[in-house]
Design an enzyme around this catalytic site. Structure first.
Site, PDB file in Angstrom:
ATOM      1  N   ASP A  18       0.825  -1.206   0.000  1.00  0.00           N
ATOM      2  CA  ASP A  18       0.000   0.000   0.000  1.00  0.00           C
ATOM      3  C   ASP A  18       0.864   1.262   0.000  1.00  0.00           C
ATOM      4  O   ASP A  18       1.982   1.256   0.524  1.00  0.00           O
ATOM      5  CB  ASP A  18      -0.913  -0.018   1.244  1.00  0.00           C
ATOM      6  CG  ASP A  18      -2.087   0.938   1.090  1.00  0.00           C
ATOM      7  OD1 ASP A  18      -2.417   1.304  -0.054  1.00  0.00           O
ATOM      8  OD2 ASP A  18      -2.662   1.326   2.124  1.00  0.00           O
ATOM      9  N   HIS A  35       2.494   3.434  -9.004  1.00  0.00           N
ATOM     10  CA  HIS A  35       2.312   2.010  -9.305  1.00  0.00           C
ATOM     11  C   HIS A  35       3.527   1.469 -10.088  1.00  0.00           C
ATOM     12  O   HIS A  35       3.974   0.355  -9.847  1.00  0.00           O
ATOM     13  CB  HIS A  35       1.019   1.786 -10.096  1.00  0.00           C
ATOM     14  CG  HIS A  35      -0.224   2.183  -9.332  1.00  0.00           C
ATOM     15  ND1 HIS A  35      -0.424   1.821  -8.025  1.00  0.00           N
ATOM     16  CD2 HIS A  35      -1.318   2.924  -9.683  1.00  0.00           C
ATOM     17  CE1 HIS A  35      -1.589   2.316  -7.601  1.00  0.00           C
ATOM     18  NE2 HIS A  35      -2.146   2.988  -8.592  1.00  0.00           N
ATOM     19  N   LEU A 129      10.931 -20.306  -5.195  1.00  0.00           N
ATOM     20  CA  LEU A 129      10.011 -19.380  -4.538  1.00  0.00           C
ATOM     21  C   LEU A 129       8.668 -19.463  -5.250  1.00  0.00           C
ATOM     22  O   LEU A 129       8.623 -19.587  -6.475  1.00  0.00           O
ATOM     23  CB  LEU A 129      10.557 -17.947  -4.640  1.00  0.00           C
ATOM     24  CG  LEU A 129       9.728 -16.848  -3.984  1.00  0.00           C
ATOM     25  CD1 LEU A 129       9.815 -16.946  -2.461  1.00  0.00           C
ATOM     26  CD2 LEU A 129      10.231 -15.456  -4.408  1.00  0.00           C
TER      27      LEU A 129
HETATM   28  C1  IPE Z   1      -5.408  -2.764  -0.371  1.00  0.00           C
HETATM   29  O1  IPE Z   1      -5.088  -1.424  -0.473  1.00  0.00           O
HETATM   30  C2  IPE Z   1      -5.367  -3.406  -1.720  1.00  0.00           C
HETATM   31  C3  IPE Z   1      -4.047  -3.521  -2.308  1.00  0.00           C
HETATM   32  C4  IPE Z   1      -2.900  -3.200  -1.772  1.00  0.00           C
HETATM   33  C5  IPE Z   1      -4.022  -4.088  -3.641  1.00  0.00           C
HETATM   34  P1  IPE Z   1      -6.222  -0.295  -0.578  1.00  0.00           P
HETATM   35  O2  IPE Z   1      -5.497   0.986  -0.679  1.00  0.00           O
HETATM   36  O3  IPE Z   1      -7.165  -0.614  -1.671  1.00  0.00           O
HETATM   37  O4  IPE Z   1      -6.968  -0.443   0.818  1.00  0.00           O
HETATM   38  P2  IPE Z   1      -7.839   0.603   1.625  1.00  0.00           P
HETATM   39  O5  IPE Z   1      -8.885   1.140   0.680  1.00  0.00           O
HETATM   40  O6  IPE Z   1      -6.922   1.677   2.093  1.00  0.00           O
HETATM   41  O7  IPE Z   1      -8.399  -0.181   2.767  1.00  0.00           O
HETATM   42  C1  IPE Z   2      -1.566   0.184  -3.402  1.00  0.00           C
HETATM   43  O1  IPE Z   2      -1.324   1.538  -3.410  1.00  0.00           O
HETATM   44  C2  IPE Z   2      -1.718  -0.380  -4.783  1.00  0.00           C
HETATM   45  C3  IPE Z   2      -3.103  -0.740  -5.127  1.00  0.00           C
HETATM   46  C4  IPE Z   2      -4.131  -0.709  -4.330  1.00  0.00           C
HETATM   47  C5  IPE Z   2      -3.320  -1.187  -6.488  1.00  0.00           C
HETATM   48  P1  IPE Z   2      -2.529   2.580  -3.433  1.00  0.00           P
HETATM   49  O2  IPE Z   2      -2.892   2.859  -4.840  1.00  0.00           O
HETATM   50  O3  IPE Z   2      -3.643   2.123  -2.568  1.00  0.00           O
HETATM   51  O4  IPE Z   2      -1.832   3.846  -2.799  1.00  0.00           O
HETATM   52  P2  IPE Z   2      -2.460   4.846  -1.742  1.00  0.00           P
HETATM   53  O5  IPE Z   2      -2.904   4.035  -0.568  1.00  0.00           O
HETATM   54  O6  IPE Z   2      -3.597   5.543  -2.425  1.00  0.00           O
HETATM   55  O7  IPE Z   2      -1.331   5.754  -1.410  1.00  0.00           O
HETATM   56 MG    MG Z   3      -4.104   2.382  -0.605  1.00  0.00          MG
END
Ligand code: IPE
Ligand code: IPE
Ligand code: MG
Length: 248
Positions: A18, A35, A129
């Site tokens: 995240d 990303h 792995l």
């Molecule tokens: C969880 O992250 C999903 C992934 C890392 C793919 P999100 O950013 O979607 O989660 P919330 O919305 O903060 O709970």
């Molecule tokens: C996690 O990073 C990746 C995915 C959920 C695909 P985020 O896109 O949720 O990044 P933040 O949490 O908005 O910073």
């Molecule tokens: Mg996120």
């Protein structure tokens, strides 16, 4: 006295990657740049994992709730996944990494689906792995699907119900040893709920693109110092005082 997980090998590490979007926004970049940077972090962490005693990594790449994001971001993520699979195939084979995807497949684009199947096939016999990528994944949906497969006379055990969840996610419902979440949030966001019943949790404020081998090493070192009791008593408490004294 060392904890039960000090020497545990074949760790199943689950990672909620995240913080990509915030990483990018803080730099004045579009979220998709985060990303992209996140993919580089995946490579670094995967390279470091086997030497740290990890045999399986499940990465949360796209949750079923992530479809709620703007269409452009979703499209960019899907393209990035395709590009990752295309460019990574040879590297995975060279590094003996088996890649498989868990989650729903029926909502994925046909081209992405073919890439997934090709990489899964090409890496199926790799054993150093196991990299599991959770895509269009929802743990609650997997549990619901498993429930729907129960016949009325079934009295499921944890094992048999786990097998039904495996069928729903298209892979084994492996117990998670260590669950890492980057990006500062302390929640599971519908990731591996059944499988993480006794997982050790480790959170960091670092955004995923900044996460590297040293962070993974820190998380695993802390995991190895923890005492997993699984509802029983600590491995230290079970030894009589006399034996404990003798062991120093
Ligand atoms: C969880 O992250 C999903 C992934 C890392 C793919 P999100 O950013 O979607 O989660 P919330 O919305 O903060 O709970
Ligand atoms: C996690 O990073 C990746 C995915 C959920 C695909 P985020 O896109 O949720 O990044 P933040 O949490 O908005 O910073
Ligand atoms: Mg996120």
């Amino acid at each position: 006295m060392q904890s039960a997980c000090a020497h545990k090998d074949n760790l199943h590490l689950a990672i909620i990657m995240d913080g990509n979007g915030r990483w990018a926004s803080r730099r004045g970049l579009p979220r998709t740049a985060g990303h992209h940077a996140g993919v580089a972090a995946v490579r670094r962490v995967m390279d470091a994992a086997p030497a740290l005693g990890v045999s399986t990594v499940t990465l949360f790449a796209f949750s079923s709730d992530n479809w709620r994001r703007p269409t452009e971001e979703v499209a960019a993520l899907m393209l990035l996944l395709q590009a990752y699979l295309r460019s990574e195939r040879r590297r995975l084979v060279e590094n003996e990494v088996r890649l498989s995807v868990i989650g729903r497949r029926d909502r994925l684009d046909g081209r992405l689906l073919r890439q997934i199947e090709q990489v899964e096939q090409a890496t199926a016999s790799m054993r150093r792995l196991h990299l599991r990528v959770a895509l269009d994944y929802s743990s609650r949906d997997a549990i619901l699907q498993a429930v729907a497969r129960l016949s009325t006379e079934d009295r499921p055990s944890r094992e048999s119900f786990g097998r039904l969840i495996s069928q729903a996610t298209a892979d084994d419902a492996l117990e998670v040893d260590l669950l890492v979440r980057t990006g500062g949030e302390k929640r599971l966001s519908d990731f591996l709920l059944w499988e993480s019943a006794y997982a050790e949790l480790w959170f960091t404020d670092k955004m995923w693109p900044d996460f590297g081998p040293a962070d993974l090493q820190e998380a695993i070192a802390e995991f190895r110092g923890r005492d997993r009791r699984f509802g029983g008593l600590s491995s230290v408490a079970q030894v009589s005082p006399a034996v404990r004294a003798a062991a120093g």
